[in-house]
Design a protein around this motif. Sequence first.
Motif, mmCIF file in Angstrom:
data_model
loop_
_atom_site.group_PDB
_atom_site.id
_atom_site.type_symbol
_atom_site.label_atom_id
_atom_site.label_comp_id
_atom_site.label_asym_id
_atom_site.label_seq_id
_atom_site.Cartn_x
_atom_site.Cartn_y
_atom_site.Cartn_z
ATOM 1 N N GLY A 99 -45.327 20.604 -65.416
ATOM 2 C CA GLY A 99 -46.369 21.342 -66.149
ATOM 3 C C GLY A 99 -47.720 21.275 -65.458
ATOM 4 O O GLY A 99 -48.419 22.297 -65.307
ATOM 5 N N THR A 100 -48.092 20.068 -65.015
ATOM 6 C CA THR A 100 -49.390 19.898 -64.350
ATOM 7 C C THR A 100 -49.409 20.635 -63.013
ATOM 8 O O THR A 100 -50.403 21.304 -62.666
ATOM 9 N N SER A 101 -48.318 20.528 -62.256
ATOM 10 C CA SER A 101 -48.233 21.210 -60.953
ATOM 11 C C SER A 101 -48.322 22.724 -61.136
ATOM 12 O O SER A 101 -49.002 23.422 -60.363
ATOM 13 N N LEU A 149 -33.074 28.342 -52.795
ATOM 14 C CA LEU A 149 -34.113 29.025 -53.573
ATOM 15 C C LEU A 149 -35.499 28.507 -53.207
ATOM 16 O O LEU A 149 -36.457 29.281 -53.039
ATOM 17 N N PHE A 150 -35.611 27.192 -53.048
ATOM 18 C CA PHE A 150 -36.899 26.578 -52.721
ATOM 19 C C PHE A 150 -37.413 27.074 -51.367
ATOM 20 O O PHE A 150 -38.582 27.455 -51.238
ATOM 21 N N ASN A 151 -36.549 27.076 -50.364
ATOM 22 C CA ASN A 151 -36.963 27.530 -49.030
ATOM 23 C C ASN A 151 -37.296 29.014 -49.014
ATOM 24 O O ASN A 151 -38.205 29.441 -48.283
ATOM 25 N N THR A 152 -36.581 29.804 -49.807
ATOM 26 C CA THR A 152 -36.889 31.238 -49.908
ATOM 27 C C THR A 152 -38.286 31.452 -50.476
ATOM 28 O O THR A 152 -39.078 32.263 -49.959
ATOM 29 N N VAL A 202 -52.557 24.437 -48.086
ATOM 30 C CA VAL A 202 -51.841 23.160 -47.923
ATOM 31 C C VAL A 202 -51.620 22.494 -49.285
ATOM 32 O O VAL A 202 -50.521 22.042 -49.610
ATOM 33 N N ALA A 203 -52.704 22.467 -50.092
ATOM 34 C CA ALA A 203 -52.594 21.881 -51.432
ATOM 35 C C ALA A 203 -51.636 22.689 -52.289
ATOM 36 O O ALA A 203 -50.822 22.134 -53.052
ATOM 37 N N PHE A 204 -51.688 24.024 -52.151
ATOM 38 C CA PHE A 204 -50.829 24.920 -52.926
ATOM 39 C C PHE A 204 -49.353 24.635 -52.622
ATOM 40 O O PHE A 204 -48.517 24.577 -53.533
ATOM 41 N N ILE A 205 -49.037 24.452 -51.326
ATOM 42 C CA ILE A 205 -47.650 24.151 -50.932
ATOM 43 C C ILE A 205 -47.202 22.812 -51.529
ATOM 44 O O ILE A 205 -46.070 22.667 -51.998
ATOM 45 N N GLU A 206 -48.124 21.844 -51.542
ATOM 46 C CA GLU A 206 -47.786 20.535 -52.139
ATOM 47 C C GLU A 206 -47.531 20.676 -53.637
ATOM 48 O O GLU A 206 -46.611 20.082 -54.180
ATOM 49 N N TYR A 207 -48.394 21.482 -54.303
ATOM 50 C CA TYR A 207 -48.214 21.693 -55.745
ATOM 51 C C TYR A 207 -46.863 22.364 -56.034
ATOM 52 O O TYR A 207 -46.162 22.007 -56.987
ATOM 53 N N ILE A 208 -46.528 23.356 -55.185
ATOM 54 C CA ILE A 208 -45.248 24.061 -55.363
ATOM 55 C C ILE A 208 -44.091 23.083 -55.181
ATOM 56 O O ILE A 208 -43.119 23.086 -55.953
#
Length: 577
Positions: free
Chosen positions: A142-144, A246-249, A273-279
């Motif tokens: 939820g937080t991510s 699915l994640f890599n796509t 970079v932060a966005f990719i970490e959140y994902i």
Amino acid sequence: MKLMWKYTMKNKKLLFCNLICVLGFILIELGLPTLLAWMIDIGIPNNDRSYVIKMGIWMLAIIVVGVTLNICLGYVTSRITSNVTADIRDDLYEKIQTYSHREYETIGVSSLITRVTNDAYQIMLFLQNVLRLGFTTPLMFGTSLYLVMRTNRTLGWYVLGALPFLLIGVIAIAYYSEPISKKQQKNLDKINAILRENLSGLRVVRAFVNEDFESKRFEKVNKKYADTSTRLFSLMALAQPAFFVLFNTVMVFIIWQGSLQIDAGSLKLGDLVAFIEYIFHALFSFMLFATVFMMYPRAAVSANRIQEALDAEPMIKDNKDGVKDTDKKGYVTFDDVTFAYPGPSETPVIRNVSFDAKPGETIAFIGSTGSGKSTLIQLIPRFFDVSQGAVYVDDVNVRDFNIEALRHKIGFIPQKALLFKGTIADNLRFGKEDATIDDMKKATDIAQASEFISQLPEGFDSPISEGGSNLSGGQRQRLAIARAIIRRPEIYIFDDSFSALDYETDKKLRASLKEVTQDSTVLIVAQRVGTIMDADRIVVLNEGDVVGIGSHHELLKTCPIYHDIAASQLSEEELAK
């Protein structure tokens, strides 16, 4: 889930600590990408070395705290799950002790063993994942997701678009895994049943050279269990590769669109970079939660099996507020007793049996195999309840007794002399917890067991293997008799307990018994006329009916069935005496 929740809530303080560790771990995990984004977008472009070092120190401190909280989370989780599993096993074992023979036959001994061991273990595994991941992953997800949408809503829609596919996959796997889990546990019951039967009957198997047959029987059930497990684990294994595809796509689309937005100046590199970490945290949390969710059907099957055992109503119910003491001691009365084993046929095993016994008397029971002798005496300590009529001990209906108080009055020696793993002293103290060495010597002297015990190097401290398999049948029987004698009960019940003794030992033992049973009632089931011919009264049973009651000499004249039994065992001279 109700069962698991009930036992988990007994550890409220540990649960609170678990929640604190989870919240702290989430804040730290999601704080790292934010600090990294600030370092990239503020410190590096401005060549602010002190700012970069400052952020690096903060990140290092956060990592140390995060590792500490993770260790604490693991410790607290282990404590809770260990406590829950121990409580379930304790309660289940305590419940099993209240079962009558009917519940053991209905559920099955091997199935009960599986429920106490494997089913409880399955719940422990599930709770470990729930407490470590079940609390962490929803909050992390939820937080991510919030941080994803706040950082860049356009890219966030790619993440939201992938969630329905993940959700459908998780539900489908959980749906198909439940019936397979049920089948798996039932097959495990069968494995335990065959293994238990084979090990206990090992000598018979070897005597008939049937090792190959037993191996094939076990192999057949084991293969069914293996096939079921393979199907279950294969189904569960589909989740991880499907997720990573699915994640890599999603990541490919995010990096592609993110690079376009950076090129257009609408997105900073640090934010990407932060966005990719959140994902990563959002989707990975979802996958971990999905793993927990997929484990639930298997845990639910185990929980239902344990709940079924806990909810089983014993046929013989203890009267907690029942009679605990009586003025009279050692009186037994059967008043028109009829009994049928529970089941479809319910054909009476004994019918309209009436007799009474008082202290100082020896009452014997004899009859052909299957005539109901053992069944009859098992009604006294309430191993079964009568179908009609009533059994009285000291003029009190046995159903009105507190069952523990009733059984304290009785010294019961069953047909099969069962000894427990430990020492001879441990087994004797099973009859009287505070028995002294002198008590043991007196009891074993009467039971004619002193001679073989004295020949053992360690005497009363000599070890006894499981079931007493390192002793002969006669030695086991004598120790079982001594175990009953040591408690000096008001009523002695010998259920064909002299069958493994030779005639001389039998005679000596019965002579010694008279000295200690003068104020007690003695009930003896026997196949040998020589064992019971000195009894005050002999009850002759034939196909569940009483066909004669009287002394040995009276029955020889008045009961043809008894005369035939005696004639087959005694010489003409002994019959004429």
